[in-house]
Structure formats: C-alpha cells, structure tokens
Design an enzyme around this catalytic site. Structure first.
Site, PDB file in Angstrom:
ATOM      1  N   CYS A 177       0.996  -0.880   0.518  1.00  0.00           N
ATOM      2  CA  CYS A 177       0.224   0.339  -0.354  1.00  0.00           C
ATOM      3  C   CYS A 177       1.081   0.959  -0.360  1.00  0.00           C
ATOM      4  CB  CYS A 177      -0.901  -0.122   1.258  1.00  0.00           C
ATOM      5  SG  CYS A 177      -2.211  -1.406   2.004  1.00  0.00           S
ATOM      6  N   CYS A 219       2.116   2.862  -3.393  1.00  0.00           N
ATOM      7  CA  CYS A 219       1.538   3.609  -3.671  1.00  0.00           C
ATOM      8  C   CYS A 219       1.355   5.591  -2.912  1.00  0.00           C
ATOM      9  CB  CYS A 219      -0.004   3.416  -4.352  1.00  0.00           C
ATOM     10  SG  CYS A 219       0.696   2.513  -5.790  1.00  0.00           S
ATOM     11  N   HIS A 220       0.938   5.168  -1.761  1.00  0.00           N
ATOM     12  CA  HIS A 220       0.083   5.725  -0.710  1.00  0.00           C
ATOM     13  C   HIS A 220       1.332   6.656   0.059  1.00  0.00           C
ATOM     14  CE1 HIS A 220      -3.530   5.063  -2.727  1.00  0.00           C
ATOM     15  NE2 HIS A 220      -3.808   3.958  -2.549  1.00  0.00           N
ATOM     16  N   CYS A 275      -6.993  -1.716  -4.733  1.00  0.00           N
ATOM     17  CA  CYS A 275      -6.319  -1.743  -5.113  1.00  0.00           C
ATOM     18  C   CYS A 275      -5.134  -2.716  -4.810  1.00  0.00           C
ATOM     19  CB  CYS A 275      -5.314  -0.614  -3.580  1.00  0.00           C
ATOM     20  SG  CYS A 275      -6.032   0.918  -3.751  1.00  0.00           S
ATOM     21  N   CYS A 296     -35.370  -1.009   8.776  1.00  0.00           N
ATOM     22  CA  CYS A 296     -34.626  -0.035   9.860  1.00  0.00           C
ATOM     23  C   CYS A 296     -35.636   0.861  10.531  1.00  0.00           C
ATOM     24  CB  CYS A 296     -33.462   0.321   9.358  1.00  0.00           C
ATOM     25  SG  CYS A 296     -33.254  -0.943   7.441  1.00  0.00           S
ATOM     26  N   CYS A 345     -36.957   0.439  14.298  1.00  0.00           N
ATOM     27  CA  CYS A 345     -35.878   0.798  15.592  1.00  0.00           C
ATOM     28  C   CYS A 345     -35.170   1.640  15.046  1.00  0.00           C
ATOM     29  CB  CYS A 345     -34.896  -0.074  15.592  1.00  0.00           C
ATOM     30  SG  CYS A 345     -36.233  -2.024  15.589  1.00  0.00           S
ATOM     31  N   HIS A 346     -34.712   2.130  13.966  1.00  0.00           N
ATOM     32  CA  HIS A 346     -33.775   3.168  14.465  1.00  0.00           C
ATOM     33  C   HIS A 346     -34.106   4.806  14.519  1.00  0.00           C
ATOM     34  CE1 HIS A 346     -30.662   0.629  15.359  1.00  0.00           C
ATOM     35  NE2 HIS A 346     -30.614  -0.340  14.273  1.00  0.00           N
ATOM     36  N   ARG A 360     -23.100  -5.688  10.268  1.00  0.00           N
ATOM     37  CA  ARG A 360     -24.414  -5.366  11.488  1.00  0.00           C
ATOM     38  C   ARG A 360     -25.253  -5.161  11.087  1.00  0.00           C
ATOM     39  NH1 ARG A 360     -25.272  -4.718  16.246  1.00  0.00           N
ATOM     40  NH2 ARG A 360     -27.009  -5.404  15.728  1.00  0.00           N
ATOM     41  N   CYS A 399     -28.683  -7.159  11.753  1.00  0.00           N
ATOM     42  CA  CYS A 399     -29.877  -6.222  11.957  1.00  0.00           C
ATOM     43  C   CYS A 399     -31.192  -7.421  10.979  1.00  0.00           C
ATOM     44  CB  CYS A 399     -30.281  -5.233  11.949  1.00  0.00           C
ATOM     45  SG  CYS A 399     -29.076  -4.675  13.084  1.00  0.00           S
TER      46      CYS A 399
END
Lengths: 273, 151
Positions: A88, A91-92, A126, A189, A192-193, A230, A234
């Site tokens: 990585c 390049c970075h 990448c 979703c 609940c949220h 996650r 749910c």
C-alpha cells in the site's frame, strides 16, 4: 379503525416515553444539530447509547481492543504482496497523511465502475488492480483490519458523504430499503432506529443506527465487525433474508445511512456490546 | 443490474426448493368482525400458563422485548417499544385482544408490533419461515388466555 384504540394506545405510548426519558437519561445524550431537511433534529452517535464502561473502553487507546487491528494493519500497509511487487505504501506513502479524510467520505463514486464503492471495496480494488494481489474476503481479519486502519486516519473528522449527481439514484434506493419492512417480524430500519431510538429493547438501548464507528469492536463477538455484517445481523434478527455483504443494496443502504449521520465524528474503532 | 437479477433468481430458486419439501401453505384468513376476532382460532380455550411461556420465550412471542408487565418484573430485559400490558384485560375484550395479537396492523395503523398469526404479504422472509406464522393458532389462544389474566 376504532378511534378509541388509537387514543388509548397514544396515551400509553406517551406514558411509556416519559418513563424512557427518566430511565435513559436522554439529557445526557449529546448530539449535533442536523442540517435543514434532515430526518433527525439531533444526530446522535451510537456511543451515547452505550454504558459508561463501554464508552470508557472506547475512549482509552491502550485498552480499546480495536487498536490491535490498527497496529496489525499498520504493518500490513508496508508489506509487499502480489505480482506487481508493491505494498500500500508504495503508492500511498504515509497513511497518516494520504488516508486522512478518506474514511469519512465513504462510500464514494467510482468513475471506472460507474457506481459507489465503500472502503472495503476500494481496498480490494487497490489489491487486485495495482498490487496484482488476491482480494481479501469480506469479514476476513485482513480486510476488516485494513478498513479499520484506513478509517482510523479520519478519527474525529466529520462524516461527509456526497449524495448528489450520479449518487442520487443510489441514495434514493438506500432510502427505500431503509423504510421497507422486511422479514417475518415485518420491521424496517426505521421501526427501530428512527421511531424507537432511545428506548430499551431487551439488553440494549436502541440507537439511531449510525455508522460513524465502523468497523466496530463488538464485545459479544470479541472482534471487529464490518458495517455490512451489522446490516446483515439487523435483517437476520427480524427473520429476513439479508442482502449480501457488498451487494448493490447494502452499498445503497450504506450511502443513505451515512447521510443520516452526516457531521458526526468518525469514531473508528468504536466499541459496542 | 445483471448481477442483482441473477441474485433474485437464485433467491426464487431457493425459496422454491423450500416449498418443494413442504406442503404449500395457504394464506391465513382471519374472520374479522368490528375490529375484532370473536371466533377462537382453535375452537378450544387457551391455557394461560402455556401462554405465559409463549409470551416470555424469545423464539416464540418474545412479547417482553417490547412490553412491560409489573408482575413479571423478575424477568430480565423488558422492552419499551410498546405500552405496559398491566390491566390490558380491562381495556379490551377477548375478541379484540385476539385480533391485536393475530394482526395488530388492522387496529394500530403502521404499528411496529408484528402480526403473530399471518403468513403472507411479507417481504424477504428467511426461507425457514416462509409460509409460516410466528405463532400457531393454539399458541395465540394460549397468549390470549394469559392476557386475560392481566386485570
């Protein structure tokens, strides 16, 4: 629909939410003011809904188990892999400067693929294109570690996704998924949220379901959990067939839910139960 | 686009597979009269003790995930989604309670409470639950018998 029922239910719901305020000490939950036209008045990180102990664990860089991933990936960052003979870093260079802000703005539009990509996908692009290395599997420790490491370089920066231009149909698709009820339990979703955040459900206070802490160290699993896992959890819990990790559906949902948390500080690696 | 179409087909196939092993489930029809279900779903009265178990069990009613009942305070983890069910037997008739449990959206528009005796019109149901209601008719009757003890 008998109006009598509605009145009764409303009265009881009101009573229940008054109790919630006392219980959950809403006043302690700090948030940020949402921009005009947003669904919430106050945008609140999932951090604010967790116990004092869990929050303390997140705040302590030495104790927070998520930092082991950051350290592991910091080594992998420098490691040459694949047929192109690159790491990585080839390049970075220094992640601390080159990756600053990247994780706060994901998912991002990819001109070549003509679709949004998230951090996990970007890392694998990448690997395959520039390093000529094998992509890492979703949920593998390698991919989740590197995702955590890169996002950690935006720690404390504000979530700032772009949702206009070519992103807008994806945003609309994500919104549609967010408000669709799924599974045998027939819950969205939103159920609940949005509607019930701040309330207690079994062992947890429901949060706004924000994404600013991902990948997150889950005490229950004793490991870092990427966002799409996650989402899967749910959906699974409402007895729905989840969409696949990194599917177009979850990408659209990731974009939309990131917008719901716009302006929240990136907390990666966060700690949750 | 291609890929998500393929995924959709794969899903159809696997749902089809599940169907092949089991008898095709008829959609449940409820005899709703005046926002209530007067007729017992089984023809026999339920058992309140069994209903309490259904109420508490996570894989069955899991009602406590959303509701509180004062005399069940010893049980861990009450939820706050729904109202307290203390005294609920005084607020509704048996026939009304039956519809509230079987298909609450017919009474509380857009509620988050799941329908416990409904097996169609749902989206992306996990294959093992396709065509099945959350509770059986007998379990619904047991829960009703339990709710009737909440004076």
């Amino acid at each position: 629909m008998a109006p009598r029922y509605v009145g009764l239910a409303a009265a009881f719901v009101a009573a229940a939410s008054v109790a919630t305020v006392a219980f959950a000490q809403d006043a302690e939950r700090k948030g940020i003011a949402a921009p005009p036209g947003h669904v919430f008045k106050t945008i609140i990180s999932g951090y604010e809904f967790r116990s004092k102990e869990t929050r303390a664990l997140q705040d302590d860089d030495l104790e927070n188990p998520g930092f082991l991933a950051v350290e592991r990936a910091a080594d992998v960052w420098k490691k040459v892999e694949g047929a192109a003979g690159k790491s990585c870093m080839s390049c970075h260079e220094q992640a601390e400067t080159s990756m600053k802000g990247v994780g706060a703005a994901m998912p991002k539009w990819d001109d070549k693929l003509q679709k949004p990509v998230n951090l996990e996908q970007r890392i694998n692009i990448c690997r395959t294109e520039h390093m000529k290395a094998e992509p890492w599997k979703f949920k593998s420790q390698e991919l989740t570690d590197m995702t955590t490491f890169v996002r950690y370089q935006s720690h404390g920066m504000k979530v700032a996704v772009k949702t206009d231009g070519p992103m807008s149909p994806w945003f609309e698709r994500g919104k549609q998924i967010y408000y669709t009820r799924y599974g045998q339990l027939d819950l969205a979703c939103e159920s609940c949220h949005e509607r019930n955040n701040g309330k207690f459900m079994r062992a947890d206070f429901l949060s706004q379901g924000q994404t600013n802490g991902f990948p997150t160290y889950r005490l229950r699993d004793q490991r870092l959990v990427p966002l799409h896992e996650r989402f899967e959890g749910c959906m699974f819990d409402v007895r729905a067939e989840p969409f696949k990790p990194l599917s177009d559906e979850f990408l659209a949902l990731e974009l939309y839910v990131a917008w719901r948390g716009i302006g929240l500080p990136v907390e990666t690696p966060s700690v949750r139960n | 686009m291609r890929r998500s179409l393929a995924a959709a087909f794969a899903l159809c196939l696997s749902v089809g597979g599940a169907y092949a092993q089991e008898p095709v489930k008829e959609p449940i029809k409820l005899d709703v009269i005046n926002d209530s279900l007067p007729k017992s779903l089984t023809g026999t009265p339920g058992n309140a003790e069994a209903g309490k178990k259904v109420f508490l069990t996570r894989t069955l009613g899991n009602c406590l995930a959303c509701h509180q009942i004062t005399n069940l305070k010893s049980e861990e983890f009450h939820g706050e989604f729904g109202p307290s069910l203390d005294g609920v037997a005084g607020r509704y008739t048996e026939a009304q309670l039956r519809l509230i449990v079987a298909d609450p959206k017919r009474i509380f528009t857009n509620t988050v409470m799941p329908a416990f005796f409904k097996n169609d019109g749902l989206s992306r149901v996990r294959p093992e639950f396709v065509g099945k209601s959350i509770l059986t008719a007998a379990q619904v009757e047991d829960v009703i018998a339990f709710l009737k003890t909440l004076n």
